[in-house]
Each structure stands twice: as C-alpha cells, then as structure tokens.
Design a protein around this motif. Structure first.
Motif, PDB file in Angstrom:
ATOM      1  N   GLN A   3       0.826  -1.206   0.000  1.00 51.16           N
ATOM      2  CA  GLN A   3       0.000   0.000   0.000  1.00 51.16           C
ATOM      3  C   GLN A   3       0.864   1.263   0.000  1.00 51.16           C
ATOM      4  N   LYS A   4       1.905   1.246   0.819  1.00 44.97           N
ATOM      5  CA  LYS A   4       2.805   2.409   0.897  1.00 44.97           C
ATOM      6  C   LYS A   4       3.487   2.641  -0.448  1.00 44.97           C
ATOM      7  N   VAL A   6       2.399   1.756  -3.427  1.00 51.05           N
ATOM      8  CA  VAL A   6       1.426   2.277  -4.386  1.00 51.05           C
ATOM      9  C   VAL A   6       1.148   3.748  -4.101  1.00 51.05           C
ATOM     10  N   HIS A   7       0.977   4.054  -2.821  1.00 52.45           N
ATOM     11  CA  HIS A   7       0.627   5.422  -2.447  1.00 52.45           C
ATOM     12  C   HIS A   7       1.721   6.411  -2.846  1.00 52.45           C
ATOM     13  N   ASN A  54      -3.006   5.679   9.614  1.00 53.17           N
ATOM     14  CA  ASN A  54      -4.195   5.037   9.061  1.00 53.17           C
ATOM     15  C   ASN A  54      -5.430   5.923   9.011  1.00 53.17           C
ATOM     16  N   ASP A 101      -6.164   5.337  -0.952  1.00 50.40           N
ATOM     17  CA  ASP A 101      -5.591   4.910   0.317  1.00 50.40           C
ATOM     18  C   ASP A 101      -6.686   4.651   1.357  1.00 50.40           C
ATOM     19  N   TRP A 104      -8.479   1.482   0.586  1.00 51.17           N
ATOM     20  CA  TRP A 104      -7.588   0.381   0.885  1.00 51.17           C
ATOM     21  C   TRP A 104      -7.596   0.084   2.391  1.00 51.17           C
ATOM     22  N   ASN A 105      -7.533   1.120   3.187  1.00 53.57           N
ATOM     23  CA  ASN A 105      -7.574   0.936   4.631  1.00 53.57           C
ATOM     24  C   ASN A 105      -8.891   0.308   5.074  1.00 53.57           C
ATOM     25  N   GLY A 108      -9.037  -3.288   3.088  1.00 48.10           N
ATOM     26  CA  GLY A 108      -7.828  -4.112   2.995  1.00 48.10           C
ATOM     27  C   GLY A 108      -7.495  -4.915   4.201  1.00 48.10           C
TER      28      GLY A 108
END
Ligand SMILES: [Zn+2]
Length: 108
Positions: A3-4, A6-7, A54, A101, A104-105, A108
């Motif tokens: 995720q990081k 991608v972000h 988050n 993001d 995703w949180n 995910g």
C-alpha cells in the motif's frame, strides 16, 4: 507495505507521467509544479495528531473535502491558463490518491 509503495508511487511517479503527457518537452518543469501541489497536505498541520498513518485524510482536512475536490476538478476542466490548469489537475489527482488509500484501509 504494498500500500505504501502504491501510495508514494502514485504521489511521486505517476505525476511524472501526467507531466509527460501534459508536455513532453517541458515535463521536468511540470513535474515540479505537480510536486508542489503536495503542499495541500500542509492542511494536516491543523489536525492533531498531525500525522496518523491510518487516518483517512478525505473529508478530514479542509483542503481534502469533497467540496474542495469538486472545486479542483472544475478548475482542471475550465481554466485555460496552462500552469493553473496543471495545478488543479495535480490537486484533483492528489485527492484521488488519498481516496484510494482510504478505500484500501477500509477494505484491505
Ligand atoms: Zn493528501
């Protein structure tokens, strides 16, 4: 972790791609301008704590609201001035990145 990647990939690299599509010959200059649109994250300074990994920034910070987003998109569509238009494109894209993001949180 993914995720990081991608972000920050979207935040830093994808805008390079946008700059390139915008103007192949001056993409470096436009990339810098797009990087500058990250400054809207300064609105986090009004939040406490300033950084919380988050937390979803959409609708939490005042430059990250849906109202602001609509404003950025309208600017991107209707402003003719090349630099100003690009700034609004950058801002719209920034909120999109943050929104991905959040989703995703959430899922995910
Ligand atoms: Zn942000």
């Amino acid at each position: 972790m993914l995720q990081k990647i991608v972000h920050y990939g979207l935040h830093f690299l994808a805008i390079g791609g946008i700059a390139y599509m915008y103007d192949k010959n001056n993409w470096r200059k436009y990339w810098l301008i797009l990087l500058a649109t990250m400054l809207i994250d300064l609105d986090h300074l009004w939040a406490s704590p300033i950084f919380e990994p988050n937390r979803c920034s959409i609708n939490f910070h005042f430059l990250h609201t849906y109202y602001a987003w609509v404003f950025y998109i309208l600017g991107a569509l209707f402003i003719r001035h090349r630099i100003a238009k690009l700034i609004f494109i950058g801002l719209s894209f920034h909120l999109l990145t943050d929104a991905i993001d959040c989703l995703w949180n959430f899922y995910g």
